[in-house]
Design a protein around this motif. Structure first.
Motif, short mmCIF file in Angstrom:
data_model
loop_
_atom_site.label_atom_id
_atom_site.label_comp_id
_atom_site.label_asym_id
_atom_site.label_seq_id
_atom_site.Cartn_x
_atom_site.Cartn_y
_atom_site.Cartn_z
N VAL A 151 -4.22 6.71 -9.58
CA VAL A 151 -3.80 7.53 -8.58
C VAL A 151 -5.17 8.51 -8.52
CG1 VAL A 151 -2.72 9.37 -7.39
CG2 VAL A 151 -1.52 7.26 -8.18
N ASP A 152 -5.44 8.99 -9.88
CA ASP A 152 -6.38 10.09 -9.99
C ASP A 152 -7.66 9.49 -9.70
OD1 ASP A 152 -7.30 12.66 -11.23
OD2 ASP A 152 -8.31 11.30 -12.50
N GLU A 153 -8.02 8.31 -10.01
CA GLU A 153 -9.22 7.39 -9.59
C GLU A 153 -9.41 7.38 -8.20
OE1 GLU A 153 -11.90 6.06 -11.27
OE2 GLU A 153 -11.26 7.32 -12.98
N ALA A 154 -8.41 7.35 -7.54
CA ALA A 154 -8.52 7.12 -6.02
C ALA A 154 -8.57 8.45 -5.49
CB ALA A 154 -7.17 6.85 -5.47
N GLY A 155 -8.50 9.62 -6.18
CA GLY A 155 -8.76 11.07 -5.80
C GLY A 155 -7.72 11.99 -5.59
N TYR A 156 -6.52 11.65 -5.79
CA TYR A 156 -5.39 12.18 -5.62
C TYR A 156 -4.24 12.47 -6.99
CZ TYR A 156 -6.71 10.44 -1.43
OH TYR A 156 -7.39 9.91 -0.40
N GLU A 174 -3.55 6.21 1.67
CA GLU A 174 -2.47 5.40 1.27
C GLU A 174 -3.35 3.95 0.85
OE1 GLU A 174 1.13 6.60 4.13
OE2 GLU A 174 0.03 4.78 4.41
N SER A 175 -4.17 3.60 1.40
CA SER A 175 -4.98 2.59 0.84
C SER A 175 -5.63 2.52 -0.15
CB SER A 175 -5.94 2.03 2.25
OG SER A 175 -5.17 1.48 3.27
N ALA A 176 -6.49 3.80 -0.48
CA ALA A 176 -7.17 4.12 -1.55
C ALA A 176 -6.06 4.22 -2.79
CB ALA A 176 -7.74 5.44 -1.51
N VAL A 177 -4.95 4.67 -2.81
CA VAL A 177 -4.09 4.62 -3.85
C VAL A 177 -3.59 3.01 -4.16
CG1 VAL A 177 -1.97 5.37 -4.62
CG2 VAL A 177 -3.44 7.05 -3.55
N ILE A 216 4.09 -1.88 -4.50
CA ILE A 216 3.70 -0.52 -4.11
C ILE A 216 3.98 -0.09 -2.75
CG2 ILE A 216 1.53 0.81 -4.01
CD1 ILE A 216 0.26 -1.54 -5.81
N THR A 217 4.92 1.01 -2.71
CA THR A 217 5.04 1.70 -1.31
C THR A 217 4.42 3.18 -1.52
OG1 THR A 217 7.20 0.46 -1.44
CG2 THR A 217 6.94 2.30 -0.12
N VAL A 218 3.64 3.36 -0.69
CA VAL A 218 3.18 4.64 -0.83
C VAL A 218 2.95 5.40 0.62
CG1 VAL A 218 0.71 3.62 -0.41
CG2 VAL A 218 0.94 6.11 -1.38
N SER A 219 3.45 6.49 0.71
CA SER A 219 3.51 7.30 2.02
C SER A 219 2.82 8.83 1.92
CB SER A 219 4.97 7.58 2.20
OG SER A 219 5.12 8.29 3.36
N GLU A 221 -6.31 1.16 -5.81
CA GLU A 221 -6.49 1.22 -7.36
C GLU A 221 -5.27 1.05 -8.18
OE1 GLU A 221 -8.94 2.80 -9.07
OE2 GLU A 221 -10.13 3.07 -7.28
N LEU A 222 -4.29 0.87 -7.73
CA LEU A 222 -2.94 0.27 -8.44
C LEU A 222 -2.97 -0.97 -8.29
CD1 LEU A 222 -0.05 2.68 -7.02
CD2 LEU A 222 -1.12 2.58 -9.29
N GLU A 223 -3.45 -1.77 -7.51
CA GLU A 223 -3.60 -3.27 -7.45
C GLU A 223 -4.49 -4.08 -8.53
OE1 GLU A 223 -4.74 -3.95 -3.34
OE2 GLU A 223 -2.56 -4.17 -2.78
N GLU A 224 -5.39 -2.86 -9.08
CA GLU A 224 -6.16 -3.38 -10.20
C GLU A 224 -5.40 -3.39 -11.65
OE1 GLU A 224 -9.84 -1.35 -10.50
OE2 GLU A 224 -10.10 -1.32 -8.61
#
Length: 73
Positions: free
Chosen positions: A62-67, A18-21, A34-37, A24-27
């Protein structure tokens, strides 16, 4: 008026995911919330009024974060 975009995200399994996603989005400029689960496999992104963040911008982050993300209607 802000708008919200929803996505399903595959590959996340923990808080670190969740933190990784989120990181990346905060950039991206124009995101106000942002709400991620990982447990639910979902992501909700609220855009600031007038922000020009596309679904593809979010999917790429999200792809940059690996998902993998897919927009949900």
């Amino acid at each position: 008026m802000s708008s919200t975009k929803n996505f399903s995200v595959t590959g996340m399994s923990c808080g670190h995911c969740e933190s990784a996603v989120r990181s990346e989005l905060e950039e991206l400029n124009g995101i106000s919330a942002i709400t991620v689960s990982a447990a639910e496999g979902d992501l909700s992104v609220t855009l600031e009024e007038g922000a020009s963040v596309s679904n593809q911008d979010i999917i790429n982050a999200v792809d940059e974060a690996g998902y993998t993300a897919e927009a949900v209607a």
